[in-house]
Design an enzyme around this catalytic site. Structure first.
Site, PDB file in Angstrom:
ATOM      1  N   ARG A   1      -0.882  -4.067 -12.439  1.00  0.00           N
ATOM      2  CA  ARG A   1      -0.359  -4.148 -11.249  1.00  0.00           C
ATOM      3  C   ARG A   1       0.804  -5.157 -11.014  1.00  0.00           C
ATOM      4  O   ARG A   1       0.064  -6.370 -10.959  1.00  0.00           O
ATOM      5  CB  ARG A   1      -1.353  -4.019 -10.015  1.00  0.00           C
ATOM      6  CG  ARG A   1      -2.069  -2.629  -9.971  1.00  0.00           C
ATOM      7  CD  ARG A   1      -1.400  -1.563  -9.489  1.00  0.00           C
ATOM      8  NE  ARG A   1      -1.289  -1.559  -7.857  1.00  0.00           N
ATOM      9  CZ  ARG A   1      -0.664  -0.636  -6.992  1.00  0.00           C
ATOM     10  NH1 ARG A   1       0.159   0.302  -7.702  1.00  0.00           N
ATOM     11  NH2 ARG A   1      -0.588  -1.062  -5.972  1.00  0.00           N
TER      12      ARG A   1
ATOM     13  N   VAL B   1      -8.978   3.730 -15.662  1.00  0.00           N
ATOM     14  CA  VAL B   1      -9.965   4.686 -15.493  1.00  0.00           C
ATOM     15  C   VAL B   1      -9.589   6.197 -15.779  1.00  0.00           C
ATOM     16  O   VAL B   1      -8.404   6.490 -14.897  1.00  0.00           O
ATOM     17  CB  VAL B   1     -10.964   4.401 -14.247  1.00  0.00           C
ATOM     18  CG1 VAL B   1     -11.790   5.607 -14.080  1.00  0.00           C
ATOM     19  CG2 VAL B   1     -11.593   3.064 -14.050  1.00  0.00           C
TER      20      VAL B   1
ATOM     21  N   ASP C   1      -5.564   1.251   2.674  1.00  0.00           N
ATOM     22  CA  ASP C   1      -5.026   2.465   2.405  1.00  0.00           C
ATOM     23  C   ASP C   1      -6.089   3.513   1.893  1.00  0.00           C
ATOM     24  O   ASP C   1      -5.966   4.129   0.908  1.00  0.00           O
ATOM     25  CB  ASP C   1      -4.006   2.201   1.176  1.00  0.00           C
ATOM     26  CG  ASP C   1      -2.850   3.233   0.895  1.00  0.00           C
ATOM     27  OD1 ASP C   1      -2.997   4.274   1.732  1.00  0.00           O
ATOM     28  OD2 ASP C   1      -2.063   3.076   0.139  1.00  0.00           O
TER      29      ASP C   1
ATOM     30  N   ASN D   1      -5.688   7.749  -3.152  1.00  0.00           N
ATOM     31  CA  ASN D   1      -5.710   6.399  -4.148  1.00  0.00           C
ATOM     32  C   ASN D   1      -7.118   6.312  -4.721  1.00  0.00           C
ATOM     33  O   ASN D   1      -8.079   5.122  -4.993  1.00  0.00           O
ATOM     34  CB  ASN D   1      -5.863   5.329  -2.884  1.00  0.00           C
ATOM     35  CG  ASN D   1      -4.092   4.877  -2.680  1.00  0.00           C
ATOM     36  OD1 ASN D   1      -3.349   5.137  -3.569  1.00  0.00           O
ATOM     37  ND2 ASN D   1      -3.970   4.353  -1.465  1.00  0.00           N
TER      38      ASN D   1
ATOM     39  N   ASP E   1      -5.588   0.726  -5.292  1.00  0.00           N
ATOM     40  CA  ASP E   1      -4.758   0.208  -4.196  1.00  0.00           C
ATOM     41  C   ASP E   1      -5.290  -0.422  -3.018  1.00  0.00           C
ATOM     42  O   ASP E   1      -5.477   0.122  -1.946  1.00  0.00           O
ATOM     43  CB  ASP E   1      -3.618   1.434  -3.645  1.00  0.00           C
ATOM     44  CG  ASP E   1      -2.753   1.713  -4.687  1.00  0.00           C
ATOM     45  OD1 ASP E   1      -2.754   1.237  -5.909  1.00  0.00           O
ATOM     46  OD2 ASP E   1      -2.233   2.786  -4.457  1.00  0.00           O
TER      47      ASP E   1
ATOM     48  N   GLU F   1      -3.982  -3.392  -1.441  1.00  0.00           N
ATOM     49  CA  GLU F   1      -3.084  -4.310  -1.000  1.00  0.00           C
ATOM     50  C   GLU F   1      -2.898  -4.309   0.600  1.00  0.00           C
ATOM     51  O   GLU F   1      -2.439  -5.431   1.089  1.00  0.00           O
ATOM     52  CB  GLU F   1      -1.533  -4.048  -1.487  1.00  0.00           C
ATOM     53  CG  GLU F   1      -1.032  -2.841  -1.234  1.00  0.00           C
ATOM     54  CD  GLU F   1       0.320  -2.419  -1.775  1.00  0.00           C
ATOM     55  OE1 GLU F   1       0.803  -3.241  -2.732  1.00  0.00           O
ATOM     56  OE2 GLU F   1       0.943  -1.230  -1.757  1.00  0.00           O
TER      57      GLU F   1
END
Length: 365
Positions: free
Chosen positions: A67, A124, A233, A238, A251, A253
């Site tokens: 990422r 994964v 999120d 996700n 995710d 963030e």
């Protein structure tokens, strides 16, 4: 979504990234090479993801995902990308919960290696409900599933939220507290106001977004409750699923300390966003899936906490999403992909549903 061009997702050169990544890996795992580096077609417009395999006699894992913070010169979706915060969040969730998250391997805070900070984690295997075309459209694997399979996925996903909220000690997550005065909800909304101000700096304001902020004040909860670690999120797009069972939550963030309902409202509304797009195109969508009443009831059974003020929190989710979409649209305009209309609210794909929420008519019927 069906008529607008897909926004540009990256300004970086994949070959250059591969060369620099291999050089960097040698400093962390001598002799290691990155092979089969790919940038997924589904890569987002925020942090970027690179997928690769580790070529090494004794790799800690074989398949990796990296990422990478967004290129600051590429009209970023968010004003900052704190990769250390995301890395710490993943480690915290792995340490204190049974919520499945990828194993994190390395954090690189120096932007010199790849042009921006990044972290590497295990990749994964599984499948993710797609955003484009949305999983609610005919032809997606989730649309083609049986009612029982979708019900299992829904129940397991609500269970992720319940366990996350219940199991992470808030005392260990103070680094996720947002700055400013007031309680966690006030800080969260203040951060969104600041984000909106950043998005429209030098550009046209959105009367609809500002009306939604005003409506939030009218609906403000009397008691937001104690904050928990929220995913931020929180949506099925996700999550990696093995069959219909979650095997990795991605995710982080937008993770923050906030009321539980912030995640619940986002989960419920983001599904409705995709469902509304689908019915607007003349398809049936998934009307019985992730229904608000059912999600709230299951969460209450699992946690003992009955969700409160959900008109506020679903409106807040739609408002947060609108700010992101406005920024994405202005980014498209920056790259010459779309023209800015006279009415900036037209840039918000779900402007009709957001307006209905502001007017209190969206959840009627």
């Amino acid at each position: 979504m069906a008529t607008a061009p897909r926004p540009r997702t990256s300004t970086r050169d994949p070959e250059e990234l591969t060369r620099r990544l291999t050089a960097w890996l040698g400093t962390r795992l001598p002799g290691a090479e990155a092979v089969g580096v790919t940038v997924p077609a589904s890569n987002g417009m925020s942090s970027e993801t690179l997928l690769f395999d580790l070529d090494h006699p004794r790799p800690p894992v074989r398949s990796c995902a990296l990422r990478l913070a967004a290129d600051p010169a590429a009209y970023t979706v968010f004003p900052e990308y704190d990769m250390t915060r995301q890395y710490r969040t993943l480690r915290l969730v792995a340490e204190h919960t049974d919520v499945p998250v990828p194993r994190v391997l390395w954090l690189e805070e120096d932007p010199g290696a790849l042009g921006a900070p990044f972290f590497v984690m295990e990749r994964v295997a599984g499948r993710v409900p797609p955003d484009v075309m949305p999983y609610t459209y005919e032809g997606s694997w989730l649309q083609a599933a049986s009612d029982a399979e979708r019900a299992h996925l829904e129940a397991a996903t609500v269970g992720l939220l319940a366990r996350l909220h219940d199991q992470v000690p808030v005392s260990q997550a103070e680094f996720l507290a947002l700055p400013g005065p007031g309680d966690a909800l006030r800080r969260h909304v203040a951060a969104q106001r600041a984000y909106y101000a950043w998005v429209i700096d030098g550009l046209a304001r959105s009367p609809l977004i500002e009306a939604a902020f005003d409506r939030l004040e009218q609906l403000w909860p009397d008691d937001p409750g104690e904050p928990v670690l929220t995913w931020g999120d929180a949506r099925i797009g996700n999550v990696v699923y093995d069959g219909f069972e979650p095997v990795a939550v991605l995710d982080w963030e937008m993770a923050a300390l906030a009321p539980r309902e912030v995640d619940l409202g986002w989960t419920i509304y983001l599904h409705r966003f995709f469902h509304d797009l689908t019915t607007g195109s003349g398809q049936r969508g998934l009307p019985g899936f992730l229904r608000r009443d059912r999600v709230e009831a299951r969460y209450a059974r699992l946690t003992g906490h009955t969700p409160r003020d959900m008109d506020f929190y679903t409106l807040y989710a739609a408002l947060r999403h609108a700010i992101v979409m406005l920024r994405v649209a202005y980014r498209q305009a920056y790259f010459g992909e779309v023209a800015v209309p006279a009415d900036p609210d037209a840039l918000i794909l779900h402007h009709d549903s957001l307006r209905a929420m502001v007017q209190g008519t969206y959840w009627v019927g």
